[in-house]
Design a protein around this motif. Structure first.
Motif, PDB file in Angstrom:
ATOM      1  N   HIS A  36      36.644  60.506  48.134  1.00  0.00           N
ATOM      2  CA  HIS A  36      36.188  59.845  49.273  1.00  0.00           C
ATOM      3  C   HIS A  36      36.436  58.611  49.415  1.00  0.00           C
ATOM      4  O   HIS A  36      36.707  58.129  48.469  1.00  0.00           O
ATOM      5  CB  HIS A  36      34.494  60.118  49.049  1.00  0.00           C
TER       6      HIS A  36
ATOM      7  N   ALA B 147      29.559  66.395  48.569  1.00  0.00           N
ATOM      8  CA  ALA B 147      30.657  67.212  49.636  1.00  0.00           C
ATOM      9  C   ALA B 147      29.855  67.726  50.797  1.00  0.00           C
ATOM     10  O   ALA B 147      30.428  67.798  51.972  1.00  0.00           O
ATOM     11  CB  ALA B 147      31.230  68.269  48.892  1.00  0.00           C
TER      12      ALA B 147
ATOM     13  N   SER C 123      30.656  72.297  53.311  1.00  0.00           N
ATOM     14  CA  SER C 123      32.144  72.216  53.180  1.00  0.00           C
ATOM     15  C   SER C 123      32.687  73.576  53.145  1.00  0.00           C
ATOM     16  O   SER C 123      32.046  74.456  52.510  1.00  0.00           O
ATOM     17  CB  SER C 123      32.266  71.217  51.643  1.00  0.00           C
TER      18      SER C 123
ATOM     19  N   GLY D  87      33.225  64.637  42.104  1.00  0.00           N
ATOM     20  CA  GLY D  87      33.214  63.836  43.463  1.00  0.00           C
ATOM     21  C   GLY D  87      33.600  62.165  43.014  1.00  0.00           C
ATOM     22  O   GLY D  87      32.795  61.758  42.381  1.00  0.00           O
TER      23      GLY D  87
ATOM     24  N   HIS E 134      37.632  64.574  51.150  1.00  0.00           N
ATOM     25  CA  HIS E 134      36.424  65.026  51.814  1.00  0.00           C
ATOM     26  C   HIS E 134      36.781  65.473  53.325  1.00  0.00           C
ATOM     27  O   HIS E 134      36.264  66.671  53.691  1.00  0.00           O
ATOM     28  CB  HIS E 134      35.490  63.947  52.057  1.00  0.00           C
TER      29      HIS E 134
END
Ligand SMILES: [Zn+2]
Length: 236
Positions: free
Chosen positions: A22, A65, A68, A82, A124
């Motif tokens: 991200h 997330a 998703s 993440g 992402h």
């Protein structure tokens, strides 16, 4: 490394087999403040100086997330790690060398620890194409692939084929193609990652957050279409 400082996460019930990258248009310090206020989180934050900060313990599911989809699965917080990187342009301008030099060994360590397959290392925007643009069109996916982090097409051959193949291609990589709206957004996410020359930069980051897909994007344009198929040829 510092103690994890983000407050929102779940217990982990599913083994880790994904890595989600991200970026956020906030500084590292701002991310800690804003994420706790917005009830989101990530396992790691790479700040504007390339320092790696701990957000949530890997043993817990961070809330990074959201809604998703990838390779048929949904709700990917449950099976992923993440990493957030500070980027004022939301990934439209190159990341700093310090940040990428910090990101590469962090990813390599996580991939080795959980044996994460290359096809499950995603941005992402790959897994939430209707909502997200991060880590952006300037994210160095090719360089990361050279370091063993995710895949990158190697071939140069293009072939033409039927329109339906674009849907098949995106779906076979892992993208959500379950309706026409998400198919179009997934095609744009594919371009953002593999064909960033088709992605228009937007100066106003807040506008970009609200307009993930430009109004005039036509993924059936022949040049995009052929290049997409070229990519498919080397993925599979
Ligand atoms: Zn994100």
């Amino acid at each position: 490394m510092s103690e994890p400082k983000l407050k929102f996460f779940d217990e982990r019930k599913t083994p880790i087999d994904m890595l989600v990258l991200h970026c956020s248009a906030l500084s590292g310090a701002e991310m800690f403040e804003v994420f706790n206020a917005q009830k989101v989180s990530a396992h790691y934050i790479i700040d504007e100086n390339g320092q790696v900060l701990s957000g949530v313990d890997e043993a817990k599911c961070a809330w990074h997330a959201g809604k998703s989809f990838w390779r048929g699965r949904e709700g990917l917080n449950s099976c992923s790690v993440g990493i957030e990187i500070s980027s004022p342009s939301l990934g439209q301008e190159p990341y700093s060398e310090k940040q990428i030099s910090a990101l590469i060994p962090l990813c390599q360590k996580i991939i080795a620890k959980y044996k994460i397959p290359a096809f499950n290392i995603v941005g992402h925007s790959d897994i939430a194409p209707l909502r997200k643009v991060d880590p952006g069109c300037a994210f160095p996916w090719e360089r990361l692939a050279q370091e063993g982090i995710g895949w990158w097409p190697k071939g140069k051959e293009a072939t033409s084929s039927a329109a339906a193949d674009v849907k098949e291609l995106l779906s076979s990589i892992g993208y959500d193609t379950r309706d026409d709206e998400v198919l179009k957004a997934s095609a744009y996410a594919f371009c953002r990652r593999f064909l960033p020359q088709y992605v228009k930069k937007v100066d106003d980051v807040s506008y970009l957050i609200e307009h993930v897909l430009p109004d005039n994007f036509d993924f059936m344009r022949e040049d995009i279409f052929l290049t997409a198929l070229f990519s498919a040829n080397v993925f599979f």
